[in-house]
Motif scaffolding. Sequence first.
Motif, short mmCIF file in Angstrom:
data_model
loop_
_atom_site.label_atom_id
_atom_site.label_comp_id
_atom_site.label_asym_id
_atom_site.label_seq_id
_atom_site.Cartn_x
_atom_site.Cartn_y
_atom_site.Cartn_z
N HIS A 23 -5.19 67.89 37.58
CA HIS A 23 -4.84 66.44 36.30
C HIS A 23 -3.38 66.05 37.94
CE1 HIS A 23 -3.03 69.86 34.57
NE2 HIS A 23 -2.26 69.45 35.40
N SER A 25 0.17 64.32 37.93
CA SER A 25 1.65 64.25 37.59
C SER A 25 1.75 62.74 37.95
CB SER A 25 2.21 65.73 37.88
OG SER A 25 2.40 65.13 39.48
N TYR A 51 1.74 54.44 35.25
CA TYR A 51 1.44 55.94 34.24
C TYR A 51 2.16 56.33 32.80
CZ TYR A 51 2.83 60.94 34.61
OH TYR A 51 2.86 62.32 33.90
N LYS A 52 2.63 55.40 31.74
CA LYS A 52 3.06 55.60 30.65
C LYS A 52 2.01 55.46 30.18
CE LYS A 52 8.27 55.69 30.37
NZ LYS A 52 9.22 55.29 30.50
N ASP A 55 -1.33 57.18 30.08
CA ASP A 55 -1.98 58.71 30.00
C ASP A 55 -1.81 58.42 28.87
OD1 ASP A 55 -1.21 61.49 29.56
OD2 ASP A 55 0.63 61.31 29.15
N PHE A 61 0.03 64.09 31.99
CA PHE A 61 -0.86 63.63 33.30
C PHE A 61 -1.56 63.02 33.05
CE2 PHE A 61 0.85 67.88 32.75
CZ PHE A 61 1.58 68.32 34.32
N VAL A 62 -2.23 62.27 34.26
CA VAL A 62 -3.23 62.02 34.19
C VAL A 62 -4.46 62.10 34.72
CG1 VAL A 62 -3.85 59.48 35.45
CG2 VAL A 62 -1.90 59.34 34.48
N GLU A 66 -8.28 59.12 32.80
CA GLU A 66 -7.49 57.53 32.64
C GLU A 66 -7.42 57.16 34.02
OE1 GLU A 66 -4.52 60.23 29.32
OE2 GLU A 66 -5.19 60.73 31.21
#
Length: 147
Positions: A23, A25, A51-52, A55, A61-62, A66
């Motif tokens: 994953h 960060s 990013y937000k 997720d 985390f992605v 995702e």
Amino acid sequence: MSGQMSKEEVKKLFNEFDNGNGHLSLAEIDRAITHRYPQLGTNKKAIMRAYKEADSSGNGFVELREFRKIIQLLHHYDELSKLFEELDTNDDHRISYPEFKKGFSLLGEDDTDEQFLRKEFNSIDTNRGGYILFDEFCMYMAKRKVN
């Protein structure tokens, strides 16, 4: 980096970004984008927003599933960030009413009615701070795209 990547290309890129734990960060994504895609790496607002939103599990985390979404979102938010910066003529990272009024045509609109513009500005300024912030601008543009 293109939003039209094959599954294999997405997986390969994910593995390049990943430190081996499966994953990503925010720090891994930021570092990889800054290094591999410098044209996007300077746009921290777009990286954070993408990013937000990518997720979807909400775990901070992605994951691989995702990751395709973040690729698409990075391009989208990079474009929105550029438009936001055009409207933000004094570079204070927020859009005042006079900036909004002056740049409203950049949004593809030609309505100059003062009452309409004030109402539109107030509907975007959801925290009632007297300025439009980048997140508020993104939400507004998403609503415009849907309507």
